[in-house]
Design a protein around this motif. Structure first.
Motif, short mmCIF file in Angstrom:
data_model
loop_
_atom_site.label_atom_id
_atom_site.label_comp_id
_atom_site.label_asym_id
_atom_site.label_seq_id
_atom_site.Cartn_x
_atom_site.Cartn_y
_atom_site.Cartn_z
N VAL A 169 0.88 -1.17 0.00
CA VAL A 169 0.00 0.00 0.00
C VAL A 169 0.91 1.22 0.00
CG1 VAL A 169 -1.83 1.23 1.22
CG2 VAL A 169 -1.75 -1.28 1.28
N GLY A 170 0.75 2.08 -0.99
CA GLY A 170 1.64 3.23 -1.15
C GLY A 170 1.37 4.34 -0.15
N THR A 171 2.15 5.41 -0.27
CA THR A 171 2.05 6.53 0.67
C THR A 171 0.72 7.28 0.56
OG1 THR A 171 3.20 7.92 -0.94
CG2 THR A 171 4.55 6.88 0.78
N GLY A 172 0.00 7.06 -0.54
CA GLY A 172 -1.32 7.68 -0.69
C GLY A 172 -2.45 6.76 -0.23
N ASN A 173 -2.09 5.67 0.48
CA ASN A 173 -3.04 4.71 1.05
C ASN A 173 -3.75 3.85 0.01
OD1 ASN A 173 -2.30 6.07 3.33
ND2 ASN A 173 -4.36 6.52 4.06
N ARG A 174 -3.20 3.79 -1.20
CA ARG A 174 -3.80 2.96 -2.25
C ARG A 174 -3.00 1.68 -2.46
NH1 ARG A 174 -7.90 5.38 -4.85
NH2 ARG A 174 -8.13 7.61 -4.54
N VAL A 175 -3.71 0.59 -2.70
CA VAL A 175 -3.07 -0.70 -2.94
C VAL A 175 -2.41 -0.65 -4.32
CG1 VAL A 175 -3.42 -3.19 -3.16
CG2 VAL A 175 -4.80 -1.88 -1.52
N GLU A 176 -1.08 -0.81 -4.32
CA GLU A 176 -0.31 -0.68 -5.56
C GLU A 176 -0.07 -2.02 -6.26
OE1 GLU A 176 0.48 2.09 -6.92
OE2 GLU A 176 0.20 3.55 -5.30
N GLY A 177 0.19 -3.08 -5.47
CA GLY A 177 0.50 -4.37 -6.08
C GLY A 177 0.74 -5.42 -5.02
N TYR A 178 1.13 -6.62 -5.48
CA TYR A 178 1.33 -7.73 -4.54
C TYR A 178 2.41 -8.67 -5.06
CZ TYR A 178 -1.26 -10.60 -7.87
OH TYR A 178 -1.66 -11.25 -9.01
N ILE A 179 2.91 -9.49 -4.14
CA ILE A 179 3.80 -10.59 -4.51
C ILE A 179 3.43 -11.79 -3.64
CG2 ILE A 179 5.65 -9.90 -2.91
CD1 ILE A 179 7.63 -10.90 -5.15
N THR A 180 3.42 -12.97 -4.23
CA THR A 180 3.12 -14.19 -3.48
C THR A 180 4.41 -14.89 -3.11
OG1 THR A 180 2.93 -15.48 -5.52
CG2 THR A 180 0.90 -14.52 -4.65
N GLY A 181 4.30 -15.82 -2.16
CA GLY A 181 5.47 -16.60 -1.75
C GLY A 181 6.34 -15.86 -0.75
N ALA A 182 7.46 -16.51 -0.40
CA ALA A 182 8.41 -15.91 0.56
C ALA A 182 9.30 -14.95 -0.20
CB ALA A 182 9.22 -17.01 1.23
N ALA A 183 8.94 -13.68 -0.17
CA ALA A 183 9.64 -12.66 -0.95
C ALA A 183 10.91 -12.19 -0.24
CB ALA A 183 8.72 -11.48 -1.20
N GLU A 184 11.93 -11.86 -1.03
CA GLU A 184 13.22 -11.40 -0.50
C GLU A 184 13.20 -9.88 -0.30
OE1 GLU A 184 15.70 -13.28 0.38
OE2 GLU A 184 15.11 -15.21 -0.44
N TRP A 185 12.44 -9.43 0.68
CA TRP A 185 12.30 -7.99 0.92
C TRP A 185 13.61 -7.33 1.34
CZ3 TRP A 185 8.31 -5.44 -0.87
CH2 TRP A 185 7.10 -6.11 -1.05
N LEU A 186 14.54 -8.11 1.89
CA LEU A 186 15.81 -7.54 2.35
C LEU A 186 16.85 -7.48 1.24
CD1 LEU A 186 15.98 -9.37 5.80
CD2 LEU A 186 15.29 -7.00 5.36
N SER A 187 16.50 -7.93 0.04
CA SER A 187 17.43 -7.92 -1.09
C SER A 187 17.51 -6.52 -1.69
CB SER A 187 16.96 -8.91 -2.16
OG SER A 187 15.75 -8.43 -2.75
N PRO A 188 18.54 -6.25 -2.51
CA PRO A 188 18.62 -4.95 -3.20
C PRO A 188 17.38 -4.66 -4.04
CG PRO A 188 20.72 -6.09 -3.35
CD PRO A 188 19.76 -7.05 -2.73
N ALA A 189 16.82 -5.70 -4.69
CA ALA A 189 15.61 -5.50 -5.51
C ALA A 189 14.42 -5.10 -4.64
CB ALA A 189 15.29 -6.77 -6.30
N GLY A 190 14.31 -5.72 -3.46
CA GLY A 190 13.24 -5.36 -2.53
C GLY A 190 13.39 -3.93 -2.05
N ALA A 191 14.63 -3.54 -1.74
CA ALA A 191 14.90 -2.16 -1.30
C ALA A 191 14.57 -1.16 -2.39
CB ALA A 191 16.37 -2.03 -0.88
N ARG A 192 14.89 -1.50 -3.65
CA ARG A 192 14.59 -0.59 -4.76
C ARG A 192 13.08 -0.39 -4.93
NH1 ARG A 192 19.12 -3.11 -7.23
NH2 ARG A 192 17.79 -4.66 -8.23
#
Length: 201
Positions: A169-192
């Protein structure tokens, strides 16, 4: 005979283009993201899952949930902050990998985003606490969908197309998108990806 060969080659050429189109789209998207295209989020994928945009974007509803002590809470997105809404279940093996990563992210970016983890398969608080007790998830705000609010929202705002699933959910409180599974949020791609949506506000 020559006409048949030409027609056959043309059909093969069209088929090759159609088969190559998805890969070409992903490659083009990746190159645009790396080239600094500010209108398209950077590619974020894990295993067989990729961050998928939601359109039209809808405002995140207030979720009526219970915390792990049985206290009623109303969970809402905060303006100006990113919120990750994660749906998980005690039967889900991938959730055992996903929740500790989200907890680490919550601990490292406490001032920059909120994470809401909602158990979808049971209202038994002892069972939920026992499940979480075996994981490194102390920094995570976990809730139980005791009143069916999240389940109701999942029919329209948060479709549960996989488990676990995390909505951004973005800074404007709107749902922007999703990802399923165990996502690598701590990776460089997640940070970007997270930085991209911070800058969209």
């Amino acid at each position: 005979m020559r006409e048949t060969t030409r027609a056959h080659r043309a059909a093969l050429s069209r088929r090759s283009l159609l088969m190559a189109a998805p890969a070409l789209l992903v490659a083009t998207r990746a190159s645009l993201a790396q080239g600094g295209d500010t209108t398209w989020p950077p590619v974020f994928e894990t295993g067989r899952s990729q961050f998928t945009l939601v359109r039209p974007r809808v405002v995140m509803p207030v979720l009526r949930l219970q915390d792990l002590h049985g206290k009623d809470v109303a969970v809402a997105a905060k303006p100006g902050r990113i919120t990750l809404v994660n749906f998980w279940a005690t039967w889900c093996a991938a959730c055992r990998l996903d929740l500790p990563v989200l907890a680490s992210l919550a601990g490292s970016q406490r001032d920059q985003l909120d994470i809401v983890a909602v158990c979808t398969d049971t209202k038994d608080l002892r069972k939920v606490r026992a499940f979480l007790g075996g994981l490194a998830a102390q920094n995570l705000a976990c809730y139980v969908d005791a009143y069916g609010a999240a389940a109701e929202s999942s029919a329209s705002v948060f479709p549960l197309v996989g488990m676990p699933i995390t909505y951004l959910v973005g800074t404007g409180n709107r749902v922007e998108g999703y990802i399923t599974g165990a996502a690598e949020w701590l990776s460089p791609a997640g940070a970007r990806l997270l930085q991209f949506y911070r800058e969209q506000g």
